[in-house]
Design a protein around this motif. Structure first.
Motif, mmCIF file in Angstrom:
data_model
loop_
_atom_site.group_PDB
_atom_site.id
_atom_site.type_symbol
_atom_site.label_atom_id
_atom_site.label_comp_id
_atom_site.label_asym_id
_atom_site.label_seq_id
_atom_site.Cartn_x
_atom_site.Cartn_y
_atom_site.Cartn_z
ATOM 1 N N ILE A 111 -5.308 -5.593 -11.832
ATOM 2 C CA ILE A 111 -6.134 -4.728 -10.987
ATOM 3 C C ILE A 111 -7.402 -5.477 -10.604
ATOM 4 N N ASN A 132 -2.264 -0.560 0.765
ATOM 5 C CA ASN A 132 -1.864 0.505 -0.156
ATOM 6 C C ASN A 132 -1.011 1.561 0.557
ATOM 7 N N MET A 140 -3.311 -1.024 -6.588
ATOM 8 C CA MET A 140 -4.506 -0.519 -7.257
ATOM 9 C C MET A 140 -5.656 -1.513 -7.089
ATOM 10 N N GLU A 142 -10.380 -1.645 -7.128
ATOM 11 C CA GLU A 142 -11.634 -0.924 -7.360
ATOM 12 C C GLU A 142 -12.788 -1.748 -6.804
#
Length: 344
Positions: A111, A132, A140, A142
């Protein structure tokens, strides 16, 4: 996560980018309008990111992300069975320069925890969101302002900041990248078209990338005017305000210091042994033997990203015009990112 869906999503992303780049604005749909808006917004916030250069970078990625290319790349690695959080501190010197790291982390079954460059804040989030969607939610990632809670880190900075990054992340598995640049070696029998390809290696992205050529080696009796003539396709670069400011400043410094240089009103050539040159300046030196070039490369290996030259020179090089076309298996600082990610 499902890597088959991730790869399929990347190929769909590639098709989406290609279709967007081929469309006229009157045929834009709602998504295309958003895409176009982000390109314009990026250029406003960072004038180095011209629409032309952003679209060039997008086309390079769209051409690269084929099913064949991706699977050929991935089959050389054993992907991690355990998903880890990998912090990414991305550079922002040229458009999408950090996208390779992001893709590598995702396809390694990890990730990415991404700290974007303030100079490149919009396109990577947009492309990741699309990836995505095209992968049925199998990607995934962030975005963070400060890296916390991570298992490994890949960071890019200047030679100065790299020392602090090395210290800060000393207790974590890491790749810390520093400043690099590229060189070109002229054999002497290059055609006009080949020299124009070299100009692309020099001027694309205004020369701000680590793969841009900032140092030339030319034969002892080579007529330097031939190089200037090959640059003419890029003469409009001087109309870019930030580039022109660099050109005017460096020219003024050389004149004040009474230093010798060659000038064609948009770039300067300076006979200088230094590997790195200021923006709008190309350092060059004349060689009488290829051994001199090989010695220079060996002495500066840690600071050279790539060598551009004709194959028959026998150097470990890439062809003229190919500096800004790296493959998926071409890694910054020549450190195999995928190998690193497979063992964390």
């Amino acid at each position: 996560m499902n890597i088959e869906n991730q790869v399929l999503g990347l190929t769909r992303l590639s098709h989406y980018i290609k279709e967007f780049l081929l469309k006229n604005t009157e045929h834009y749909n709602e998504n295309d309008v958003d895409f176009d808006f982000l390109l314009k917004k990026s250029e406003i916030e960072n004038p180095w990111f011209t629409i032309e250069n952003q679209k060039f970078a997008l086309k390079q990625w769209a051409d690269l992300l084929t099913d064949e290319n991706i699977n050929k790349w991935l089959k050389e690695y054993s992907l991690s069975k355990t998903s880890k959080r990998v912090g990414l501190i991305l550079a922002g010197n040229i458009p999408l320069v950090g996208f390779h790291d992001v893709i590598s982390v995702v396809l390694s079954n990890h990730i990415p925890v991404i700290k974007l460059s303030s100079k490149d804040r919009y396109m990577i989030p947009f492309l990741l969101k699309k990836w995505n969607e095209f992968s049925d939610g199998n990607v995934m990632f962030e975005f963070v302002e400060r890296l916390e809670n991570f298992d490994a880190v890949i960071a890019t900075g200047s030679n100065n900041t790299a020392r602090y990054l090395e210290y800060y992340f000393k207790n974590h598995l890491h790749i810390i990248r520093k400043n690099r640049t590229s060189i070109a070696v002229i054999k002497g029998d290059e055609t006009e078209e080949e020299l124009k390809l070299l100009a692309e290696d020099i001027f694309r992205y205004f020369g701000l990338g680590c793969r841009n050529v900032t140092r030339l080696f030319i034969p002892q009796d080579y007529v330097i005017d031939r190089i200037f003539e090959s640059f003419l396709d890029f003469q409009d670069i001087i109309n870019h305000n930030k580039y022109a400011n660099n050109y005017d400043y460096n020219r003024a410094v050389y004149l004040l210091n009474q230093e010798k240089f060659w000038d064609n009103n948009f770039v300067m050539l300076k006979e200088d042994e230094k590997l790195f040159s200021p923006l709008s300046v190309i350092n060059f030196s004349r060689y009488s033997s290829l051994d001199e070039v090989k010695d220079f490369i060996a002495e500066n290996e840690e600071n050279i990203q790539c060598v551009v030259a004709k194959e028959e020179l026998g150097l470990d090089s890439i062809a003229l015009g190919e500096a800004q076309n790296p493959g998926l298996d071409t890694y910054a600082d020549n450190v195999d990112t995928m190998k690193f990610l497979s063992v964390i």
